[in-house]
Design a protein around this motif. Structure first.
Motif, PDB file in Angstrom:
ATOM      1  N   ALA A 135      -0.468   3.443 -24.492  1.00 21.62           N
ATOM      2  CA  ALA A 135       0.026   3.875 -23.180  1.00 21.62           C
ATOM      3  C   ALA A 135       0.357   2.650 -22.348  1.00 21.62           C
ATOM      4  CB  ALA A 135      -1.008   4.735 -22.462  1.00 21.62           C
ATOM      5  N   TYR A 136       1.618   2.558 -21.908  1.00 25.36           N
ATOM      6  CA  TYR A 136       2.048   1.488 -21.014  1.00 25.36           C
ATOM      7  C   TYR A 136       2.073   2.061 -19.605  1.00 25.36           C
ATOM      8  CZ  TYR A 136       3.569  -0.824 -25.303  1.00 25.36           C
ATOM      9  OH  TYR A 136       3.611  -1.405 -26.551  1.00 25.36           O
ATOM     10  N   SER A 137       1.220   1.547 -18.744  1.00 20.95           N
ATOM     11  CA  SER A 137       1.092   2.091 -17.391  1.00 20.95           C
ATOM     12  C   SER A 137       1.247   1.001 -16.350  1.00 20.95           C
ATOM     13  CB  SER A 137      -0.280   2.739 -17.210  1.00 20.95           C
ATOM     14  OG  SER A 137      -0.499   3.096 -15.855  1.00 20.95           O
ATOM     15  N   MET A 138       1.909   1.341 -15.262  1.00 19.05           N
ATOM     16  CA  MET A 138       1.955   0.423 -14.141  1.00 19.05           C
ATOM     17  C   MET A 138       0.538   0.084 -13.692  1.00 19.05           C
ATOM     18  SD  MET A 138       3.622   0.757 -10.358  1.00 19.05           S
ATOM     19  CE  MET A 138       2.023   1.085  -9.619  1.00 19.05           C
ATOM     20  N   GLU A 139       0.352  -1.151 -13.263  1.00 14.66           N
ATOM     21  CA  GLU A 139      -0.955  -1.628 -12.845  1.00 14.66           C
ATOM     22  C   GLU A 139      -1.342  -0.952 -11.535  1.00 14.66           C
ATOM     23  OE1 GLU A 139      -1.708  -6.000 -12.135  1.00 14.66           O
ATOM     24  OE2 GLU A 139      -2.091  -5.847 -14.288  1.00 14.66           O
ATOM     25  N   ASN A 140      -1.866   0.262 -11.657  1.00 18.71           N
ATOM     26  CA  ASN A 140      -2.191   1.092 -10.501  1.00 18.71           C
ATOM     27  C   ASN A 140      -3.540   1.756 -10.766  1.00 18.71           C
ATOM     28  OD1 ASN A 140      -2.142   4.127  -9.554  1.00 18.71           O
ATOM     29  ND2 ASN A 140      -0.935   2.992  -8.061  1.00 18.71           N
ATOM     30  N   PRO A 141      -4.512   1.628  -9.851  1.00 22.61           N
ATOM     31  CA  PRO A 141      -5.852   2.154 -10.113  1.00 22.61           C
ATOM     32  C   PRO A 141      -5.875   3.649 -10.442  1.00 22.61           C
ATOM     33  CG  PRO A 141      -5.885   0.704  -8.211  1.00 22.61           C
ATOM     34  CD  PRO A 141      -4.440   0.894  -8.572  1.00 22.61           C
ATOM     35  N   ALA A 142      -5.056   4.441  -9.740  1.00 27.20           N
ATOM     36  CA  ALA A 142      -5.049   5.889  -9.985  1.00 27.20           C
ATOM     37  C   ALA A 142      -4.569   6.202 -11.394  1.00 27.20           C
ATOM     38  CB  ALA A 142      -4.172   6.591  -8.955  1.00 27.20           C
ATOM     39  N   ALA A 143      -3.462   5.577 -11.801  1.00 22.38           N
ATOM     40  CA  ALA A 143      -2.901   5.843 -13.118  1.00 22.38           C
ATOM     41  C   ALA A 143      -3.818   5.332 -14.227  1.00 22.38           C
ATOM     42  CB  ALA A 143      -1.525   5.208 -13.235  1.00 22.38           C
ATOM     43  N   LEU A 144      -4.303   4.099 -14.076  1.00 19.79           N
ATOM     44  CA  LEU A 144      -5.164   3.519 -15.104  1.00 19.79           C
ATOM     45  C   LEU A 144      -6.488   4.272 -15.194  1.00 19.79           C
ATOM     46  CD1 LEU A 144      -4.494  -0.269 -14.427  1.00 19.79           C
ATOM     47  CD2 LEU A 144      -3.661   1.082 -16.363  1.00 19.79           C
ATOM     48  N   GLY A 145      -7.000   4.690 -14.044  1.00 23.75           N
ATOM     49  CA  GLY A 145      -8.252   5.448 -14.037  1.00 23.75           C
ATOM     50  C   GLY A 145      -8.117   6.775 -14.752  1.00 23.75           C
ATOM     51  N   SER A 159       0.827  -1.203   0.000  1.00 21.19           N
ATOM     52  CA  SER A 159       0.000   0.000   0.000  1.00 21.19           C
ATOM     53  C   SER A 159       0.857   1.247   0.000  1.00 21.19           C
ATOM     54  CB  SER A 159      -0.951   0.011   1.210  1.00 21.19           C
ATOM     55  OG  SER A 159      -0.231   0.184   2.419  1.00 21.19           O
ATOM     56  N   ARG A 160       2.004   1.189   0.729  1.00 23.49           N
ATOM     57  CA  ARG A 160       2.898   2.351   0.746  1.00 23.49           C
ATOM     58  C   ARG A 160       3.533   2.559  -0.622  1.00 23.49           C
ATOM     59  NH1 ARG A 160       3.946   0.811   6.346  1.00 23.49           N
ATOM     60  NH2 ARG A 160       5.374  -0.809   5.671  1.00 23.49           N
ATOM     61  N   ILE A 161       3.920   1.454  -1.278  1.00 20.47           N
ATOM     62  CA  ILE A 161       4.549   1.561  -2.595  1.00 20.47           C
ATOM     63  C   ILE A 161       3.561   2.125  -3.608  1.00 20.47           C
ATOM     64  CG2 ILE A 161       5.480   0.217  -4.524  1.00 20.47           C
ATOM     65  CD1 ILE A 161       6.737  -1.635  -2.415  1.00 20.47           C
ATOM     66  N   VAL A 162       2.320   1.639  -3.571  1.00 23.13           N
ATOM     67  CA  VAL A 162       1.315   2.124  -4.512  1.00 23.13           C
ATOM     68  C   VAL A 162       1.045   3.608  -4.298  1.00 23.13           C
ATOM     69  CG1 VAL A 162      -1.119   1.966  -5.136  1.00 23.13           C
ATOM     70  CG2 VAL A 162       0.233  -0.111  -4.899  1.00 23.13           C
ATOM     71  N   ALA A 163       0.948   4.030  -3.033  1.00 22.45           N
ATOM     72  CA  ALA A 163       0.714   5.452  -2.752  1.00 22.45           C
ATOM     73  C   ALA A 163       1.862   6.300  -3.268  1.00 22.45           C
ATOM     74  CB  ALA A 163       0.541   5.672  -1.246  1.00 22.45           C
ATOM     75  N   ALA A 164       3.073   5.840  -3.014  1.00 26.42           N
ATOM     76  CA  ALA A 164       4.239   6.599  -3.473  1.00 26.42           C
ATOM     77  C   ALA A 164       4.288   6.659  -4.989  1.00 26.42           C
ATOM     78  CB  ALA A 164       5.514   5.956  -2.936  1.00 26.42           C
ATOM     79  N   THR A 165       3.963   5.548  -5.643  1.00 26.58           N
ATOM     80  CA  THR A 165       4.010   5.522  -7.096  1.00 26.58           C
ATOM     81  C   THR A 165       2.931   6.409  -7.682  1.00 26.58           C
ATOM     82  OG1 THR A 165       4.868   3.279  -7.010  1.00 26.58           O
ATOM     83  CG2 THR A 165       3.971   4.016  -9.110  1.00 26.58           C
ATOM     84  N   ALA A 166       1.755   6.441  -7.052  1.00 15.15           N
ATOM     85  CA  ALA A 166       0.703   7.335  -7.526  1.00 15.15           C
ATOM     86  C   ALA A 166       1.176   8.774  -7.503  1.00 15.15           C
ATOM     87  CB  ALA A 166      -0.550   7.185  -6.649  1.00 15.15           C
ATOM     88  N   ALA A 167       1.884   9.139  -6.439  1.00 10.57           N
ATOM     89  CA  ALA A 167       2.425  10.489  -6.362  1.00 10.57           C
ATOM     90  C   ALA A 167       3.443  10.722  -7.464  1.00 10.57           C
ATOM     91  CB  ALA A 167       3.083  10.718  -5.002  1.00 10.57           C
TER      92      ALA A 167
END
Length: 415
Positions: free
Chosen positions: A193-203, A10-18
């Motif tokens: 678009a190649y995006s990391m599997e992350n809800p924020a980015a994909l959304g 969860s910390r990694i995903v939050a950081a990556t979203a930022a």
């Protein structure tokens, strides 16, 4: 997955979203070269008029992402502090009064982010500058519901991009709209678009990018890359079946590296477009200069050119924070703080959250710090549907021989 691993992810995903939302320019190449360049800057004394602030201090909050297990960016706080000292000594602070920073470090997880937001309310600060974060949904509501303006260089979520009392100086969160504009200018007919599997980015790609590209008549496809994938060849190959002229990469360094390597191995000639993380020094070292040659980088700041604002940034950092590396994320803290100071330049009399909000909303064509001449106006009209965003331009640079070159302004599609 055990509880410890879930918390770590969860910390990694939050950081990556930022990281995906922050499009700061960073130099390509070896970190040691960056440090040497930072420490050798010659300060231009004409940039320091010496108009010192006086009187009772104005409390301004500063929240930075530091000391987390997944992310720590102390340079953003250091740059904001440098901008504050510069303003206090040379610009008369805010309304002629010195700025007193109330700083709080949050670790890019909800508990510490909530604690920092509550501290700002308890300390009765007049505004909160957030350097960059994936915890916007936690911090912004607490701050703005207390009537305190929330300001940042780059949006971290819809809460600041669309908030009533939130101000985002740059259009960094809308980078894909600038990419859509560039693709249109280049007469591309297909982009992947190649995006990391992350809800924020994909959304964001589905809700913002896809409609923009399709409106421009460009076929647009999204391919997700699992976090930490060392080899993205199967996913990249699938995306290339659409014969794209352009390829967008959004992700943390591992994803950037694996996608860039796969594009090279598969012999793709698609024009690569990306925010900063995919040309960061660790990625450049992993793929080599040839792997990022010609990549188009979309950013909210210019830290390397001979433009006057870029020089001023380096001068201020050399004088007030000489040990801070100026080539990476530091500029987000600098922009966040100095843009607030510039936007409130016309403020006189009482300094309160309300008078700051009024001053910022009324300021027009404010020069964006380190922004290559970009200006911002916070009247809610810069980007349709994002009333908190104050600018509709970004900076487009090209990687050449391992360096960012040819910085120029580019607007968002439809702006």
């Amino acid at each position: 997955m055990n509880a410890v691993r879930r918390r770590r992810m969860s910390r990694i995903v939050a950081a990556t979203a930022a990281a995906l939302l922050v499009t700061t320019v960073a130099a390509c190449g070896d970190d040691n070269d960056d440090d040497a360049a930072s420490s050798s800057v010659s300060v231009d004394s004409s940039s320091f008029p010496g108009k010192a602030a006086s009187g009772a201090a104005v409390k301004i909050g500063l929240i930075s992402a530091e000391d987390g297990q997944a992310v720590s960016l102390p340079e953003t706080r250091e740059a904001a502090e440098a901008a504050t000292t510069y303003a206090n000594e040379n610009l008369g602070g805010i309304a002629g009064r010195p700025i007193e920073l109330v700083s709080c470090k949050q670790q890019e997880e909800p508990a510490s982010a909530r604690n920092c937001a509550n501290q700002m309310v308890e300390q009765k600060v007049n505004a909160v500058v957030v350097t960059n974060t994936g915890m916007t949904s936690v911090i912004a509501p607490i701050v703005t519901r207390a009537g305190i303006p929330y300001v940042t260089s780059v949006a971290g979520g819809m809460e600041d991009a669309t908030g009533d009392k939130a101000f985002v100086w740059t259009s960094g969160a809308s980078a894909t709209l600038a990419m859509a504009n560039y693709a249109t200018q280049q007469k591309m007919t297909s982009v992947v678009a190649y995006s990391m599997e992350n809800p924020a980015a994909l959304g964001a790609l589905e809700m913002i990018a896809k409609p923009a590209f399709k409106a421009a008549g460009i076929d647009f496809n999204v391919v997700s890359i699992p976090f930490g994938s060392p080899d993205a060849t199967p996913q990249v190959s699938a995306g290339l079946k659409h014969k794209p002229q352009g390829a967008i990469i959004l992700g943390e360094s591992t994803v950037c590296t694996s996608v860039l390597k796969a594009l090279g191995t598969l012999g793709s000639d698609a024009q690569i477009m990306t925010p900063q993380p995919c040309v960061a020094p660790d990625v450049a070292k992993a793929v080599g200069d040839s792997g990022i040659e010609g990549v188009k980088v979309f950013s909210n700041a210019d830290t390397e050119s001979d433009d006057a604002e870029s020089k001023l940034y380096r001068d201020i950092m050399a004088k007030y924070s000489p040990e801070t590396d100026t080539s990476g994320y530091a500029v987000t803290g600098y922009q966040g703080m100095l843009a607030l100071i510039r936007a409130t330049a016309g403020l006189t009399g009482d300094v309160t959250p309300d008078t700051i909000i009024t001053a910022v909303r009324g300021a027009t064509d404010v020069v964006l710090p380190a922004g290559l001449g970009i200006t911002f106006t916070c009247d809610g009209t810069a980007v349709t549907g994002m009333k908190g965003v104050c600018s509709n331009q970004l900076i487009l640079s090209t990687v050449k021989d391992g360096k960012l070159t040819g910085a120029e302004k580019i607007g968002l599609l439809g702006s």
